[in-house]
Design a protein around this motif. Sequence first.
Motif, PDB file in Angstrom:
ATOM      1  N   TRP A 117     -21.606  10.749  -3.631  1.00 23.67           N
ATOM      2  CA  TRP A 117     -20.776   9.766  -4.334  1.00 23.67           C
ATOM      3  C   TRP A 117     -21.435   9.968  -5.589  1.00 23.67           C
ATOM      4  O   TRP A 117     -20.159   9.752  -6.578  1.00 23.67           O
ATOM      5  N   LEU A 118     -23.131  10.059  -5.629  1.00 19.25           N
ATOM      6  CA  LEU A 118     -23.175  10.260  -7.076  1.00 19.25           C
ATOM      7  C   LEU A 118     -23.103  11.796  -7.931  1.00 19.25           C
ATOM      8  O   LEU A 118     -22.153  11.575  -9.532  1.00 19.25           O
ATOM      9  N   THR A 119     -22.287  12.604  -7.077  1.00 21.13           N
ATOM     10  CA  THR A 119     -22.190  14.150  -7.703  1.00 21.13           C
ATOM     11  C   THR A 119     -20.615  13.104  -8.770  1.00 21.13           C
ATOM     12  O   THR A 119     -20.771  14.261  -9.222  1.00 21.13           O
ATOM     13  N   ARG A 120     -20.314  13.184  -7.508  1.00 19.04           N
ATOM     14  CA  ARG A 120     -18.380  13.063  -8.132  1.00 19.04           C
ATOM     15  C   ARG A 120     -19.111  11.443  -9.136  1.00 19.04           C
ATOM     16  O   ARG A 120     -18.000  11.497 -10.291  1.00 19.04           O
ATOM     17  N   MET A 121     -19.961  10.394  -9.459  1.00 16.46           N
ATOM     18  CA  MET A 121     -19.653   9.859 -10.278  1.00 16.46           C
ATOM     19  C   MET A 121     -19.902  10.197 -11.553  1.00 16.46           C
ATOM     20  O   MET A 121     -19.678   9.560 -12.397  1.00 16.46           O
ATOM     21  N   ARG A 122     -21.190  11.181 -11.364  1.00 16.51           N
ATOM     22  CA  ARG A 122     -21.900  11.644 -12.689  1.00 16.51           C
ATOM     23  C   ARG A 122     -20.854  12.080 -13.626  1.00 16.51           C
ATOM     24  O   ARG A 122     -20.926  12.908 -15.143  1.00 16.51           O
ATOM     25  N   ARG A 123     -19.565  12.375 -12.862  1.00 17.22           N
ATOM     26  CA  ARG A 123     -18.754  13.026 -13.736  1.00 17.22           C
ATOM     27  C   ARG A 123     -17.727  12.228 -15.399  1.00 17.22           C
ATOM     28  O   ARG A 123     -17.035  12.531 -15.862  1.00 17.22           O
ATOM     29  N   ALA A 124     -17.810  11.465 -14.413  1.00 14.12           N
ATOM     30  CA  ALA A 124     -17.628  10.460 -15.597  1.00 14.12           C
ATOM     31  C   ALA A 124     -17.737  10.626 -17.024  1.00 14.12           C
ATOM     32  O   ALA A 124     -18.502  10.414 -17.006  1.00 14.12           O
ATOM     33  N   PRO A 125     -17.213  10.888 -18.248  1.00 17.69           N
ATOM     34  CA  PRO A 125     -17.212  11.100 -19.593  1.00 17.69           C
ATOM     35  C   PRO A 125     -17.752  10.023 -19.877  1.00 17.69           C
ATOM     36  O   PRO A 125     -17.549   9.772 -21.335  1.00 17.69           O
ATOM     37  N   LEU A 126     -17.608   8.103 -19.398  1.00 19.09           N
ATOM     38  CA  LEU A 126     -17.900   7.358 -20.405  1.00 19.09           C
ATOM     39  C   LEU A 126     -18.710   6.386 -19.329  1.00 19.09           C
ATOM     40  O   LEU A 126     -17.582   5.891 -17.362  1.00 19.09           O
ATOM     41  N   LEU A 127     -19.513   5.779 -19.498  1.00 21.00           N
ATOM     42  CA  LEU A 127     -19.677   4.662 -18.547  1.00 21.00           C
ATOM     43  C   LEU A 127     -20.431   3.450 -19.249  1.00 21.00           C
ATOM     44  O   LEU A 127     -20.192   3.349 -21.343  1.00 21.00           O
TER      45      LEU A 127
ATOM     46  N   TYR B 112     -10.485  10.001 -16.290  1.00 20.13           N
ATOM     47  CA  TYR B 112      -9.237  10.211 -15.676  1.00 20.13           C
ATOM     48  C   TYR B 112      -9.884  10.569 -14.526  1.00 20.13           C
ATOM     49  O   TYR B 112     -10.623  11.382 -14.421  1.00 20.13           O
ATOM     50  N   PRO B 113      -8.606  10.330 -12.962  1.00 21.13           N
ATOM     51  CA  PRO B 113      -9.554  10.449 -11.652  1.00 21.13           C
ATOM     52  C   PRO B 113      -9.160  12.375 -11.150  1.00 21.13           C
ATOM     53  O   PRO B 113      -8.826  13.110 -11.992  1.00 21.13           O
ATOM     54  N   GLY B 114     -10.543  12.499 -10.618  1.00 25.86           N
ATOM     55  CA  GLY B 114     -10.443  13.517 -10.332  1.00 25.86           C
ATOM     56  C   GLY B 114      -9.817  14.311  -9.270  1.00 25.86           C
ATOM     57  O   GLY B 114      -9.225  13.317  -8.823  1.00 25.86           O
ATOM     58  N   ASP B 115     -10.142  15.151  -8.770  1.00 28.20           N
ATOM     59  CA  ASP B 115      -8.957  16.073  -7.448  1.00 28.20           C
ATOM     60  C   ASP B 115     -10.427  15.137  -6.323  1.00 28.20           C
ATOM     61  O   ASP B 115      -8.785  15.680  -5.261  1.00 28.20           O
ATOM     62  N   ASP B 116     -11.125  15.139  -6.348  1.00 27.67           N
ATOM     63  CA  ASP B 116     -12.038  14.720  -5.083  1.00 27.67           C
ATOM     64  C   ASP B 116     -12.320  13.013  -4.695  1.00 27.67           C
ATOM     65  O   ASP B 116     -12.873  12.363  -4.386  1.00 27.67           O
ATOM     66  N   ASP B 117     -11.019  12.208  -5.048  1.00 24.70           N
ATOM     67  CA  ASP B 117     -11.272  11.111  -5.429  1.00 24.70           C
ATOM     68  C   ASP B 117     -11.063  10.404  -4.368  1.00 24.70           C
ATOM     69  O   ASP B 117      -9.816   9.549  -4.503  1.00 24.70           O
ATOM     70  N   ARG B 118     -11.941  10.346  -3.084  1.00 30.29           N
ATOM     71  CA  ARG B 118     -11.287   9.856  -1.364  1.00 30.29           C
ATOM     72  C   ARG B 118     -11.674   8.508  -1.639  1.00 30.29           C
ATOM     73  O   ARG B 118     -12.507   7.552  -2.385  1.00 30.29           O
ATOM     74  N   ARG B 119     -10.860   7.841  -0.633  1.00 27.09           N
ATOM     75  CA  ARG B 119     -10.850   6.528  -1.202  1.00 27.09           C
ATOM     76  C   ARG B 119     -11.733   5.915  -0.220  1.00 27.09           C
ATOM     77  O   ARG B 119     -12.575   6.924   1.056  1.00 27.09           O
ATOM     78  N   SER B 120     -12.105   4.883  -0.021  1.00 26.55           N
ATOM     79  CA  SER B 120     -13.758   4.668   0.998  1.00 26.55           C
ATOM     80  C   SER B 120     -13.897   3.938   2.068  1.00 26.55           C
ATOM     81  O   SER B 120     -12.712   3.830   2.046  1.00 26.55           O
TER      82      SER B 120
END
Length: 199
Positions: free
Chosen positions: A73-83, A172-180
Motif C-alpha cells: 500500500w505504502l509503496t503504491r501511495m508514495r508514487r502520488a505526485p501531489l499530496l 494519474y492512476p497507476g497500473d497497480d491500482d487494485r480495489r480495496s
Amino acid sequence: MEFADVVRRRRMVRDYDPDRPVPAEVRERLLEHAIRAPSAGFSQGWAFLVLETPEERDRFWTATTGEGTPDGWLTRMRRAPLLIVPLANKSAYLERYAEPDKGWTDRDEARWPVPYWDVDAGMASLLMLLTAVDEGLGACFFGVPPDRVAAVRAAFGVPAEYRPVGCVSVGYPGDDDRRSPSLRRGRRPVEEVVHRGSW
C-alpha cells in the motif's frame, strides 16, 4: 463530465503514475474548489499544505510512517505526485462564534455538538476528491497516524493551532491500482441507511 458521473466514479485511488505530474492549473482548481466548501459561521478555519517536490513528499512519508521496508500500500501511495494536507484550526471557530453576531463570548468548546472545524476540512477534502475525478485524475483521502502528527508539524513548520485531519493524494492512476478488499462488503442500499420521518 456530468456531476452524477463525477459522484459515481469517485473512488479512492491507491496507485499513481509517478511520471505524470499534476498540471499546475489542475492543482489550483483543486484548491480553489476546496475553499468553496461550507464552513460553520463562514469561519473558514482551514489551511492546505501542498507538497509536490520529491523532497517535500519524502519528508511527509518519513514523518508519517515507520522505518523498514514499505508494504505494498505504502509503496503504491508514495508514487502520488501531489499530496495536499488539509488542516483544521479550531481556534478560528471559537473566535468567530465569540463575535457579536454569534455571541458565544466564553469560547466554550462544549457548545459545539461536533467538531465542525474537522467536519468543514473534511468537506473541503471531498471537493478536492470530486474535482480530481472531474479532471481525469485519481485521489485518495487517508489519515495521519495520531502519534505522527507532531512529526508532521515539525517537518513542515505547521503552527500549533492547525491540526492535520488527513491527507489527499492526487495523480494519474497507476497500473497497480487494485480495489480495496473492503469493497467486497458492497455498498449499503439507500433503503438500509435512510429513515424517513422516524427511525
